[in-house]
Design a protein around this motif. Structure first.
Motif, PDB file in Angstrom:
ATOM      1  N   GLY A   1      41.828  46.009  41.462  1.00  0.00           N
ATOM      2  CA  GLY A   1      41.313  44.952  42.329  1.00  0.00           C
ATOM      3  C   GLY A   1      40.151  45.369  43.212  1.00  0.00           C
ATOM      4  N   LYS A   2      39.498  46.450  42.874  1.00  0.00           N
ATOM      5  CA  LYS A   2      38.379  46.910  43.701  1.00  0.00           C
ATOM      6  C   LYS A   2      37.247  45.897  43.682  1.00  0.00           C
ATOM      7  CE  LYS A   2      37.884  50.687  41.235  1.00  0.00           C
ATOM      8  NZ  LYS A   2      38.943  50.398  40.238  1.00  0.00           N
ATOM      9  N   THR A   3      36.874  45.510  42.486  1.00  0.00           N
ATOM     10  CA  THR A   3      35.793  44.532  42.372  1.00  0.00           C
ATOM     11  C   THR A   3      36.179  43.226  43.055  1.00  0.00           C
ATOM     12  OG1 THR A   3      35.065  45.528  40.318  1.00  0.00           O
ATOM     13  CG2 THR A   3      34.389  43.253  40.717  1.00  0.00           C
ATOM     14  N   THR A   4      37.431  42.860  42.875  1.00  0.00           N
ATOM     15  CA  THR A   4      37.904  41.642  43.520  1.00  0.00           C
ATOM     16  C   THR A   4      37.716  41.726  45.030  1.00  0.00           C
ATOM     17  OG1 THR A   4      39.556  41.535  41.771  1.00  0.00           O
ATOM     18  CG2 THR A   4      39.874  40.071  43.656  1.00  0.00           C
TER      19      THR A   4
ATOM     20  N   GLY B   1      37.456  48.256  33.158  1.00  0.00           N
ATOM     21  CA  GLY B   1      37.871  49.436  32.414  1.00  0.00           C
ATOM     22  C   GLY B   1      38.714  49.083  31.200  1.00  0.00           C
TER      23      GLY B   1
ATOM     24  N   ASN C   1      41.522  51.589  37.067  1.00  0.00           N
ATOM     25  CA  ASN C   1      40.961  50.364  36.520  1.00  0.00           C
ATOM     26  C   ASN C   1      41.895  49.189  36.759  1.00  0.00           C
ATOM     27  OD1 ASN C   1      39.809  52.386  33.923  1.00  0.00           O
ATOM     28  ND2 ASN C   1      38.509  51.284  35.334  1.00  0.00           N
ATOM     29  N   GLY C   2      41.281  48.106  37.168  1.00  0.00           N
ATOM     30  CA  GLY C   2      42.050  46.868  37.245  1.00  0.00           C
ATOM     31  C   GLY C   2      42.924  46.719  38.465  1.00  0.00           C
TER      32      GLY C   2
ATOM     33  N   SER D   1      40.778  38.290  31.325  1.00  0.00           N
ATOM     34  CA  SER D   1      41.329  38.631  32.631  1.00  0.00           C
ATOM     35  C   SER D   1      41.615  40.122  32.753  1.00  0.00           C
ATOM     36  CB  SER D   1      42.592  37.815  32.893  1.00  0.00           C
ATOM     37  OG  SER D   1      43.585  38.161  31.973  1.00  0.00           O
TER      38      SER D   1
ATOM     39  N   ILE E   1      45.537  38.717  43.337  1.00  0.00           N
ATOM     40  CA  ILE E   1      45.243  40.104  42.975  1.00  0.00           C
ATOM     41  C   ILE E   1      45.416  41.010  44.190  1.00  0.00           C
ATOM     42  CG2 ILE E   1      43.517  41.696  42.068  1.00  0.00           C
ATOM     43  CD1 ILE E   1      44.304  39.688  40.011  1.00  0.00           C
TER      44      ILE E   1
HETATM   45  N1  ATP Z   1      37.946  36.093  36.389  1.00  0.00           N
HETATM   46  C1  ATP Z   1      39.213  36.567  36.456  1.00  0.00           C
HETATM   47  N2  ATP Z   1      40.243  35.710  36.325  1.00  0.00           N
HETATM   48  C2  ATP Z   1      41.521  36.147  36.399  1.00  0.00           C
HETATM   49  N3  ATP Z   1      41.864  37.428  36.590  1.00  0.00           N
HETATM   50  C3  ATP Z   1      40.872  38.328  36.722  1.00  0.00           C
HETATM   51  C4  ATP Z   1      39.509  37.936  36.657  1.00  0.00           C
HETATM   52  N4  ATP Z   1      38.735  39.027  36.808  1.00  0.00           N
HETATM   53  C5  ATP Z   1      39.587  40.061  36.982  1.00  0.00           C
HETATM   54  N5  ATP Z   1      40.871  39.650  36.925  1.00  0.00           N
HETATM   55  C6  ATP Z   1      42.070  40.477  37.086  1.00  0.00           C
HETATM   56  O1  ATP Z   1      42.056  41.024  38.371  1.00  0.00           O
HETATM   57  C7  ATP Z   1      42.530  42.357  38.353  1.00  0.00           C
HETATM   58  C8  ATP Z   1      41.598  43.204  39.210  1.00  0.00           C
HETATM   59  O2  ATP Z   1      40.326  43.247  38.611  1.00  0.00           O
HETATM   60  P1  ATP Z   1      39.103  44.006  39.252  1.00  0.00           P
HETATM   61  O3  ATP Z   1      37.924  43.699  38.414  1.00  0.00           O
HETATM   62  O4  ATP Z   1      39.047  43.690  40.686  1.00  0.00           O
HETATM   63  O5  ATP Z   1      39.548  45.515  39.066  1.00  0.00           O
HETATM   64  P2  ATP Z   1      38.749  46.814  39.406  1.00  0.00           P
HETATM   65  O6  ATP Z   1      39.614  47.570  40.322  1.00  0.00           O
HETATM   66  O7  ATP Z   1      37.398  46.518  39.867  1.00  0.00           O
HETATM   67  O8  ATP Z   1      38.749  47.534  38.000  1.00  0.00           O
HETATM   68  P3  ATP Z   1      37.602  48.403  37.296  1.00  0.00           P
HETATM   69  O9  ATP Z   1      37.688  49.726  37.884  1.00  0.00           O
HETATM   70  O10 ATP Z   1      38.000  48.408  35.894  1.00  0.00           O
HETATM   71  O11 ATP Z   1      36.319  47.725  37.543  1.00  0.00           O
HETATM   72  C9  ATP Z   1      42.581  42.796  36.915  1.00  0.00           C
HETATM   73  O12 ATP Z   1      43.912  43.026  36.572  1.00  0.00           O
HETATM   74  C10 ATP Z   1      42.063  41.629  36.125  1.00  0.00           C
HETATM   75  O13 ATP Z   1      42.951  41.379  35.071  1.00  0.00           O
END
Ligand code: ATP
Ligand code: ATP
Ligand code: URE
Ligand code: MG
Ligand code: MG
Lengths: 393, 247, 300, 356, 233
Positions: free
Chosen positions: E39-42, B150, E36-37, B146, E16
């Motif tokens: 929630g952009k990808t989310t 990064g 990082n983390g 999770s 998220i």
């Molecule tokens: N499959 C999942 N199940 C539960 N929590 C998740 C899952 N994937 C991501 N997360 C959580 O969701 C949060 C946001 O993740 P996300 O991938 O959207 O971040 P991000 O902004 O894209 O980061 P990065 O820049 O590292 O790609 C993170 O804290 C991660 O722990």
């Protein structure tokens, strides 16, 4: 299964009394209703249920209605053991009718012995067995295999090709055939076994072609028969070329194979649907009326049906459901069966039976081409045959 | 001084396609060597060959002046002291960050030792130190699955650190990291290089510029040139095939 | 020499039958990753469809029409099996794409249910399918008999395989199917209706099993547990060939068919069975991902 | 907190097993004892499948090998002539060498555990060393089943063929049918189940357990951390085979029969089903899964002998569709939901403070 | 064109994204920044329909998207380059590209790949019959971008598209993005860590932190201090 009384903690000794409390007596019916053996065994259950219904309609046994408890052996031997144990210990049934394969019988054997129960086993088998707690209502070897081989040697030729499924009945049967053929001037040209459920017989058929037997003695079981006969015909081998003598192909199997494929081949049994007795006419009529016009009877079906009647008569004679008493009076009990009169041999707990050989007709029925005339005394260890001396210790 | 790793004429042939066409390359002791080059130049493949993931078709790779790596299985190569971070983060998603490091940690890695392994205080301190270093101390008990992309990258770097390797292979370590984290990673790499040599593959020129001393450029399965970033930037060919106008 | 040719033909024939039973599984399992333990039951469905059609012909059509029922039985078996497959996809399989191992368990349940259903509908004993007159007998060349039925199945397999190849590699719809099975989420992000494609793929695989069942009525028994006899062989072939590799499936089926017949000729059916399966075990030691495999760059 | 509640589950489980003989009839206790044997297998399968990600569809073989080892001893003890009855029918007059070893009960019991362990170790060594994984391994395990079953059926004169070995009377000269023997065996089975579960728990709660999970998540990755995953896989696979062997030996003692069918494909797949139903990621869940699934099977087949497979099939379907992590997953879920409620409230506070 | 308000989303039980607002209009490139983390990808996955919406609104060209499946969004003109590339490793480059065309209406779909794709990414032309899985990381990334462009989308969602791509091609892609945004009036949501990239091609930006938009504005009016506040660890 439909009924189960709260079990008593006392265990096995008291079974025969509590099973006949009130005005019913419970009996167990234990065949494979699921899995690969269901194709054969379901009909045995049907025959047994029909016999029970008839007996009940005629007033029951010792004035009690018979209440069947049906269990599924599921084509799995330990399950047969478990269910037999359940019937004897939990339901405390007066007797069990059940089994088809020798393996299922051997699995139930210690259970019925240890619980001093009773088992009626209705299928022809390989002999060499005699449990005090089992009655064998199918043929033993000298009531089917031995006469069939004699007849083959006499009528078809001396070169025999042995083909069977890989399990105890065919292997033991073929051991007997080998000994018998040797003693009587026949030759076994090949002996082949295929695993249960084998479906490709082309290579075997090539072997048949290259060994050029006069006759094939077939102890294949169940499904394999279908594949074997269909493919034999396709390879261009007809009953005129090389006839097959089968000991596990009855009317029901013919129905599943197709009469067109089997026409002209032979089988050895104690009963055919075409056996001409008044009892059989009624039996076949009743069976069809009850289970459908397209259903057929056959040897194991009749033997299962007989088993119920023989048990009922023995109980009447003993005036008790107790195993010991039933056994004690069993010798000489007769039943006017569809296939002719049968009689219990008290010594071996097998049955006196008439041996018949039939030829498959286009309608899927047998035409009897030979019979033993009189009932043959069962001889599970073939003690009365000199050539069989080496077979049993 | 002898190089810690030296590749001689390494060739990799993927059923007809030559991804490496005779690579010669040395990594010196305690050096941070940057490997750059166009997409498909063979950088990842070269790292694959060094760590045993891909078998070379020809050539020789000598580690620590005596050990030939080309025939060793992966885990033996690790035992010799080579750690590898992959391009896509590959961590154990059902273990926590802490447990990931526990597995990766330098220790006896045979069956019997692991069966009877007990966590010592020293080991715990070490894991926690690394957790702090990679900024995952607060999420140490969360399932690695999770973590964000990064964070996974960080964890993986941590897993390499805790093995205390002699040579660390990093494939695009800062991919998916934001500005500040990049800097931190760069500093981390320099810190690591006090104890071991590092071979880094990277496409981020700012990063390379900031943290590199020596850069090697690969192109079409060969080493094209090497030098400091300043020298490389002036190389016309490198500009053509790789950097483009702004390089 | 003649026995060699006869056996070679038998091997090819057995191989073609194995291929036929594995073909549907090559789609549902090979491509879609559904460990479909009910595959055998779809074969059974095809066989019973053939049986029912035969009964219909016997009952309602003139004797002279009987010879043609089999021609009709092939597409009908395909359709019936495909429809039941479709139903199963919509109600069960759909929830299991992310959980391939669970698919094994759920489809096992389906297989139990289908077997029992057959037993309840058609009765426990086997039923017979009479093969049409024109498939009886065989081609006799130089004293060797090549049964028409086997030739027919051989041709049927060739046509099936050819059509399947064409579909998967030459049509956009086949491409969609491959894409969905490789990466369902991404395919949907590109605009592919994954649900439709999934349903179609599963129905297609089931349909092929139906065809297999139809052809098997020519050679063997038709009963409720018909499928159990073939299921292991089918999986073995798909895996041996390399999961998801149609070409591999083809070669594997022929290889096992020929190996099996030749070993059986010189030994026995039991030993042949042992050797064939031992061969599979040993072969996979040498090629751990099957005959035809793709190198993957990803670590896991 | 977590550890405490887990301990409680185990406590209740074994307490129930210990008082069961007071509550159930002799026949039902016999059945339960059989199910406990199955539970032992399930624990082993949970180790390799739930924890390590190895799906074996061939554990019937190891169960069978253990069972045959025990059965050979029992058969010899039951054979008055010194030669088992089926050999006599097959015309064998001298006890084959391999059988003579099993005249010694210690050897037989040892073999019931070690023989499956060794066979699994050998199979595992080659397949895992050659990096055969996933469904390829599963298929190999099925092929092993087919080979073994076919050999056992074909070698009728030595193995008893399809009928298998049955008709035993005594063990260590104590009659097997005695109620006291049965009770004794029941408690031995409970004890061994406890031991097996204990070993499994110990293994999974340590670094070794985490290594197993890493193998499941990405065994290639592990190589680049300096491990040879094959060694660990071989060990855990062989261990679970040994568990199955123990279960087989106990099974034969209580059920009184072993046949090749019992090592076949169907029982082997069913074993996996028990574990899936109970929850593959939980040792206790797997054991309970084995007991409940088999209870359901017995109950359904007794109640509806004609159509019970409908219900059993339906049960499998429903569990898989609605309980992806089995019963254990359901329990976790319910617990989780409860805890989450509590947590959520706490978290909301935290979140608010962060934003403000 | 795309209007997001009060959006809530996450995985299973963990939320998220909380209360996200976002607007993108025709022909504009919008950068999405964040550590990082956060929630952009989310967020991007929610927009594409890969994750369910738990609350709030997502509208595309005035239509509510909340209940639409990804394929319908794709056909409505949303195109996606995921973080991690997600190319079909077993299919050839050509097949991968052709699959990009699935979102195009059947009548307009062609079986040939537009010339400009190969002009932008010559390496794809060279390797047209190789398997996607054989490509190097950067090559795969290029393929993923090409596949997204091929359907002439109205909205392009790019999740860290430059990751692993060599500098010269990064520049090229930036140029292409600006060009298509202008010429074809494609709206682009660009998730990117590299501030320079965002600043050089996006018009406006959003910064995401802890599941919320904490800052937004035009790129040319950006305040370095504010940026630092939200982007530093
Ligand atoms: N499959 C999942 N199940 C539960 N929590 C998740 C899952 N994937 C991501 N997360 C959580 O969701 C949060 C946001 O993740 P996300 O991938 O959207 O971040 P991000 O902004 O894209 O980061 P990065 O820049 O590292 O790609 C993170 O804290 C991660 O722990
Ligand atoms: N298994 C394979 N089969 C065929 N070709 C391959 C295989 N693996 C890599 N290649 C090819 O080898 C070349 C080198 O790939 P490699 O991954 O080493 O490049 P790279 O320098 O790491 O590129 P990037 O910067 O994009 O990560 C590429 O052209 C790639 O397509
Ligand atoms: N007794 C039989 N036919 O097995
Ligand atoms: Mg690379
Ligand atoms: Mg991201």
């Amino acid at each position: 299964a439909q009924t189960s009384e709260p079990s008593s903690e006392t265990g096995s000794e008291s079974n025969t009394t509590s099973s006949s409390k009130g005005d019913t007596v419970q009996v167990g019916i234990l065949h494979s209703l699921s899995g690969t053996m269901a194709i054969s065994e379901v009909s045995l259950r049907d025959a047994e249920l029909m016999a029970i219904e008839e007996i009940n309609a005629a007033g029951g046994v010792l004035g009690k209605q018979i209440e069947p408890i049906v269990e599924d052996g599921a084509s799995d031997w330990p399950t047969f053991a478990e269910k037999a144990r359940k019937l004897l210990q939990q339901d405390e049934v007066a007797t069990i009718f059940g089994g088809w394969t020798s393996a299922s019988r051997k699995a139930m054997l210690p259970v019925v012995e240890q619980n001093n129960g009773l088992l009626w086993y209705p299928v022809q088998y390989e002999g060499m067995e005699q449990s005090p707690n089992i009655f064998y209502t199918g043929a033993t070897t000298n009531q089917q295999i031995v006469p069939a081989v004699d007849w083959m040697l006499e009528n078809q030729g001396e070169n025999i090709f042995l083909l069977g499924s890989d399990y105890v009945f065919p292997r033991t049967a073929n051991k007997i055939v080998n000994a018998q053929a040797e003693a009587k001037g026949g030759t076994v040209v090949a002996e082949e076994y295929t695993p249960m459920g084998h479906t490709d017989y082309n290579t075997i058929i090539n072997k048949i072609k290259s060994t050029k037997p006069d006759v094939i003695f077939n102890t294949l079981n169940g499904d394999s028969n279908v594949a074997f006969f269909k493919q034999l015909k396709d390879a261009g081998i007809t009953a005129e070329d090389i006839p097959v003598m089968s000991v596990s192909v009855a009317e029901e199997e013919i129905r599943g194979i197709g009469a067109d494929v089997l026409e002209g081949h032979y089988a050895a049994w104690n009963y055919f649907q075409t056996t001409d007795t008044p009892e059989n006419t009624t039996f076949v009529e009743n069976y069809k009326a009850k289970y459908g016009e397209d259903r057929v009877t056959g040897d194991p079906i009749e033997a299962a049906y007989n088993a119920v009647y023989l048990w009922a008569e023995a109980v009447e004679k003993a005036e008790s459901f107790e195993v010991e008493k039933v056994k004690a009076v069993s010798d000489g009990i007769e039943f006017n069966a569809p296939g002719g009169v049968v009689k219990i041999d008290g010594e071996t707990q097998h049955i006196y039976k008439t041996v018949r050989i039939g030829e498959v007709q286009a309608d899927g029925q047998f035409k009897e081409v030979w019979n033993s005339g009189e009932q043959v005394k069962p001889d599970p260890y073939l003690k009365s045959y000199d050539w069989a001396a080496g077979l049993s210790q | 001084m002898k190089p810690i790793l030296s590749c001689r004429n390494v060739i990799v042939d993927f059923s007809g396609f030559k991804a490496l066409q005779g690579v010669d390359l040395d990594v010196q002791n305690g050096e941070v060597l940057f490997l750059i080059g166009p997409n498909g130049a063979g950088k990842t493949t070269l790292l694959d060959v060094i760590c045993g993931k891909t078998k070379s078709t020809a050539g020789e790779i000598i580690f620590d002046d005596k050990i030939s790596l080309t025939k060793l299985p992966e885990q033996k190569i690790v035992h010799e002291g080579i750690a590898r971070k992959f391009q896509a983060p590959s961590i154990f998603i059902h273990l926590t960050s802490f447990e990931n490091l526990e597995i990766a940690m330098k220790q006896q890695k045979n069956l019997v030792s692991i069966l009877f392994a007990k966590m010592t205080n020293r080991q715990r301190d070490k894991i926690e130190a690394v957790l702090k270093k990679i900024g995952l101390y607060d999420v140490r008990d969360e399932k690695a699955g999770s973590l964000s992309h990064g964070q996974k990258q960080w964890l993986e770097i941590g897993m390499q650190l805790i093995q205390e390797p002699k040579l660390l292979l990093l494939d695009e370590p800062i991919a998916g990291m934001s500005g500040e984290e990049r800097t931190k990673t760069g500093e981390l790499i320099q810190e690591i290089s006090r104890d071991c040599s590092v071979l880094v593959v990277e496409h981020d020129m700012d990063f390379v510029r900031t943290f590199s001393t020596l850069v090697i450029v690969m192109h079409e399965g060969k080493v094209l040139c090497e030098g400091t970033m300043a020298e490389i930037q002036e190389n016309e060919e490198v500009k053509n095939v790789y950097l483009g106008r702004s390089g | 020499m003649s026995i060699f040719i006869a056996q070679l033909f038998n091997g090819l024939s057995l191989g073609s039958i194995l291929l036929l039973i594995a073909l549907g599984l090559a789609i549902t399992f090979g491509l879609m990753n559904i460990i479909n333990m009910a595959h055998g039951e779809f074969i059974m469905i095809g066989a019973y469809t053939t049986y029912v059609l035969q009964q219909v012909f016997v009952q309602y059509l003139p004797q002279s029409a009987f010879g043609y029922y089999f021609i009709l039985a092939i597409p009908l078996s395909f359709i019936v099996a495909a429809l039941i497959g479709l139903l199963m996809e919509k109600t069960v399989v759909r929830f299991l794409y992310e959980r391939p191992l669970d698919s094994l368990l759920a489809t096992w349940g389906v297989s139990l249910i289908l077997q029992q259903a057959a037993r309840s509908i058609f009765g426990a004993p086997n039923v017979a399918v009479i093969s049409p007159e024109w498939l009886n007998g065989g081609l006799v060349i130089a004293g060797l008999t090549f049964p028409y039925k086997r030739l027919f199945i051989l041709a049927l397999v060739l046509i099936s395989i050819f059509l399947l190849f064409l579909y998967l590699y030459k049509t956009p719809s086949g491409r969609r199917m491959k894409a969905v099975t490789l990466n369902r989420d991404m395919a949907s992000c590109l605009g592919v209706s994954t649900r439709k494609v999934d349903s179609a793929a599963f129905a297609l695989g089931s349909g092929f099993a139906g065809i297999a069942g139809c052809s098997l009525t020519l050679l063997g028994s038709i009963g409720p547990s018909l499928g159990t006899a073939y299921i292991v062989d089918a999986f073995m072939i798909v895996v041996l060939g390399g999961v998801g590799k149609l070409k591999g499936t083809m070669v594997a089926a022929l290889m096992l068919g020929i190996l099996s017949t030749f070993v059986e000729l010189s030994t026995s059916a039991t030993i042949a069975k042992v050797i064939v399966f031992a061969f599979v075990i040993i072969f996979l030691q040498w090629k751990p991902t099957g005959l035809v495999n793709t190198r993957v760059r990803a670590l896991d | 907190m977590k550890r405490y509640s887990q301990g409680a589950y185990y406590g209740v489980f074994f307490l129930l097993l210990l008082v069961a003989p007071l509550l159930l009839s002799e026949f039902r206790i016999g059945l339960l004892a059989k199910f406990l044997c199955f539970a032992i297998i399930a624990v082993g399968i949970s180790l390799i499948w739930g924890y390590t990600g190895i799906l074996s569809l061939g554990h019937g073989v190891f169960f069978g090998l253990g069972a045959y080892c025990m059965a050979m001893y029992l058969k010899l003890e039951a054979s008055t002539s010194g030669i088992p009855d089926f050999m006599e029918w097959n015309g064998i007059t001298e006890l084959p060498f391999i059988w003579t070893l099993f005249e010694n009960p210690i050897f037989a019991i040892g073999a019931a555990v070690l023989f499956p362990f060794m066979v699994a170790a050998i199979i595992g060594y080659f397949t895992f060393k050659n990096r055969i994984r996933g469904v390829f391994f599963s298929i190999i395990s099925q092929a092993v089943v087919v080979v073994t079953v076919t050999l056992f059926i074909g070698g009728q004169h030595i193995t008893g063929g399809t009928s298998g070995l049955t008709n035993f009377f005594t063990v260590f000269h104590v009659p097997l049918a005695d109620p006291s023997t049965k009770t004794m065996l029941y408690f031995i089975t409970v004890t061994l189940l406890a031991v097996v579960m204990g070993i499994s728990l110990l293994l999974t709660k340590t670094r070794f357990g985490r290594l197993l999970i890493s193998i499941r998540d990405g065994e290639n990755r592990l190589r680049f951390l300096g491990y040879n995953p094959a060694v660990f896989k071989v060990f855990i696979y062989a261990l679970s085979a040994a568990f199955a062997g123990i279960a087989g030996a106990l099974f034969v003692l209580q059920v009184g029969i072993i046949s090749p069918e019992m090592m076949g494909i169907i029982p082997s797949v069913e074993m996996v089903l028990w574990v899936a139903i109970g929850g593959r990621h939980s040792i206790l869940g797997a054991a309970i899964g084995a007991i409940l699934t088999n209870s359901a099977k017995s109950f359904l087949s007794e109640s509806y002998p004609d159509i019970w497979t409908f219900f059993l099939g339906g049960l499998f379907l429903l569990v898989v569709l609605y309980l992806p992590n089995g019963l254990a997953g359901l329990v976790e879920n319910l617990k989780g939901r409860f805890l989450k409620k509590v947590k959520k409230e706490a978290k909301n506070h935290e979140a608010d403070s962060l934003v403000s | 064109m795309l209007h997001v308000s009060q959006l809530q989303a996450g995985y299973d039980e963990t939320m998220i994204l909380r209360n996200v607002h976002l607007d993108i209009s025709k022909g504009k490139i919008v950068g999405l920044l964040g550590r990082n983390g956060v929630g952009k990808t989310t967020l991007v996955k929610v927009l594409m329909g890969l994750l369910p919406v738990n609350g709030g609104n997502v509208q595309f060209q005035g239509k509510d998207l909340k209940k639409e499946r990804p394929e319908h969004r794709a056909r409505a003109g949303i195109s996606y380059v995921p973080q991690g590339r997600e190319i079909f490793s077993d299919l050839s480059i050509r097949e991968n590209l052709l699959l990009g065309m699935e979102a195009v209406r059947k009548s307009e779909r062609s079986n040939t790949i537009p010339e400009e794709i190969f002009r932008w990414f010559p390496v794809l032309a060279e390797m047209i019959n190789r398997k996607g899985g054989d490509l190097s990381g950067g090559q795969q990334q290029q393929l993923a971008i090409a596949r997204a462009l091929i359907s002439n989308p109205k909205l392009l969602l790019l999740d860290e598209p430059m990751e692993g791509i060599q500098p010269s091609i990064v520049q090229l892609i930036q140029d292409v993005l600006v060009q298509i945004a202008n010429e074809k009036e494609i709206a682009i949501l660009l998730v990117e860590h590299n501030l320079d990239v965002v600043l050089s091609c996006a018009e406006s930006f959003y910064i995401l932190d802890k599941g919320q938009i904490v800052m937004s504005g035009r790129c040319d009016e950006i305040n370095e201090d504010d940026l630092q506040k939200h982007l530093s660890v």
